[in-house]
Write a protein that holds these residues in place. Structure first.
Motif, short mmCIF file in Angstrom:
data_model
loop_
_atom_site.label_atom_id
_atom_site.label_comp_id
_atom_site.label_asym_id
_atom_site.label_seq_id
_atom_site.Cartn_x
_atom_site.Cartn_y
_atom_site.Cartn_z
N TYR A 67 -69.87 30.12 26.25
CA TYR A 67 -70.85 29.69 25.01
C TYR A 67 -72.15 29.61 24.87
CZ TYR A 67 -72.07 27.59 20.52
OH TYR A 67 -72.98 27.35 19.38
N VAL A 68 -73.06 30.57 24.40
CA VAL A 68 -74.44 30.36 24.66
C VAL A 68 -75.29 30.18 23.39
CG1 VAL A 68 -76.45 31.70 25.42
CG2 VAL A 68 -74.35 31.96 26.71
N THR A 74 -84.54 26.09 26.03
CA THR A 74 -84.17 26.18 27.59
C THR A 74 -83.27 27.39 27.68
OG1 THR A 74 -84.07 23.97 27.88
CG2 THR A 74 -82.89 25.20 29.54
N ILE A 75 -82.33 27.85 26.85
CA ILE A 75 -81.70 29.13 26.96
C ILE A 75 -82.63 30.26 26.84
CG2 ILE A 75 -79.72 30.51 25.81
CD1 ILE A 75 -78.61 28.12 27.69
N GLN A 76 -83.37 30.10 25.91
CA GLN A 76 -84.38 31.17 25.58
C GLN A 76 -85.06 31.49 26.73
OE1 GLN A 76 -86.55 30.20 21.86
NE2 GLN A 76 -84.75 30.15 20.63
N PRO A 86 -72.87 27.00 32.54
CA PRO A 86 -72.82 25.86 32.51
C PRO A 86 -72.19 25.32 33.92
CG PRO A 86 -71.18 26.34 30.92
CD PRO A 86 -71.85 27.58 31.34
N ALA A 87 -73.16 24.61 34.59
CA ALA A 87 -72.87 24.09 35.88
C ALA A 87 -73.74 23.05 36.38
CB ALA A 87 -73.12 25.28 36.84
N LYS A 88 -73.10 22.35 37.30
CA LYS A 88 -73.84 20.91 37.69
C LYS A 88 -75.14 21.06 38.39
CE LYS A 88 -69.44 18.62 38.09
NZ LYS A 88 -68.45 17.92 38.91
N PHE A 110 -68.60 36.36 26.69
CA PHE A 110 -69.55 35.56 26.25
C PHE A 110 -69.59 35.38 24.77
CE2 PHE A 110 -70.94 37.17 30.27
CZ PHE A 110 -71.72 36.33 30.96
N ILE A 111 -70.26 34.39 24.04
CA ILE A 111 -70.34 34.09 22.88
C ILE A 111 -71.85 33.86 22.74
CG2 ILE A 111 -69.71 32.88 20.79
CD1 ILE A 111 -67.02 32.28 21.58
N LEU A 112 -72.59 34.61 22.31
CA LEU A 112 -73.98 34.48 22.05
C LEU A 112 -74.27 33.96 20.68
CD1 LEU A 112 -75.32 37.63 23.98
CD2 LEU A 112 -74.73 35.41 24.82
N ASP A 113 -74.25 32.80 20.38
CA ASP A 113 -74.54 32.38 19.19
C ASP A 113 -75.90 32.04 18.42
OD1 ASP A 113 -73.97 31.14 16.42
OD2 ASP A 113 -73.89 29.13 17.51
#
Length: 148
Positions: A67-68, A74-76, A86-88, A110-113
């Motif tokens: 899920y994005v 930050t994602i942009q 999503p990772a440590k 992928f879900i690009l919301d």
């Protein structure tokens, strides 16, 4: 006289059950666009898909759902799929990405919301555009994408 938008007049619209959206055609790769005005529930639907998948009730053909949230600054600024995972830490993200590439994105959704909240320059030149239009450049040929 006919009134309305061309697409509303010329194309038949019919409701589709959520569980059936990936069954609509026989394409090898699935990209689903969910449209609607602000406040229509697109993000709620995207989150519902994640929760229902996690509970084992929907889209169980996919082993991984990413899920994005595209409105996140930050994602942009993401330059690679690793930046979306999503990772440590960065090493874990690289490891996950390697696993995705090894199977060419099979079993990966992928879900690009929030496409409408993404700055317009990122619609054509970004990792998000590549995920939708040219996943082969990312070695994710068979990944599926839902865009809201």
């Amino acid at each position: 006289t006919l009134r309305g938008k061309v697409k509303d007049i010329l194309y038949e619209k019919k409701p589709v059950e959520l569980k059936d959206i990936f069954q609509m055609d026989n394409a090898k790769r699935k990209v689903i666009l969910i449209e609607g005005p602000p406040g229509a529930g697109k993000s709620t639907l995207a989150w519902h898909v994640c929760q229902t998948w996690e509970s084992g009730k929907l889209f169980q053909d996919y082993q991984t759902v990413v899920y994005v949230q595209l409105r996140d600054p930050t994602i942009q600024s993401a330059k690679s799929v690793e930046d979306l995972v999503p990772a440590k830490n960065r090493d874990q993200a690289k490891q996950v990405m390697t696993e995705f590439e090894n199977c060419s994105g099979r079993d990966l959704l992928f879900i690009l919301d929030g496409w409408d909240e993404l700055p317009s320059h990122l619609h054509t030149k970004s990792i998000f555009h590549k995920l939708i239009a040219s996943p082969q450049t990312l070695n994710l040929h068979f990944s599926a994408v839902i865009v809201t």
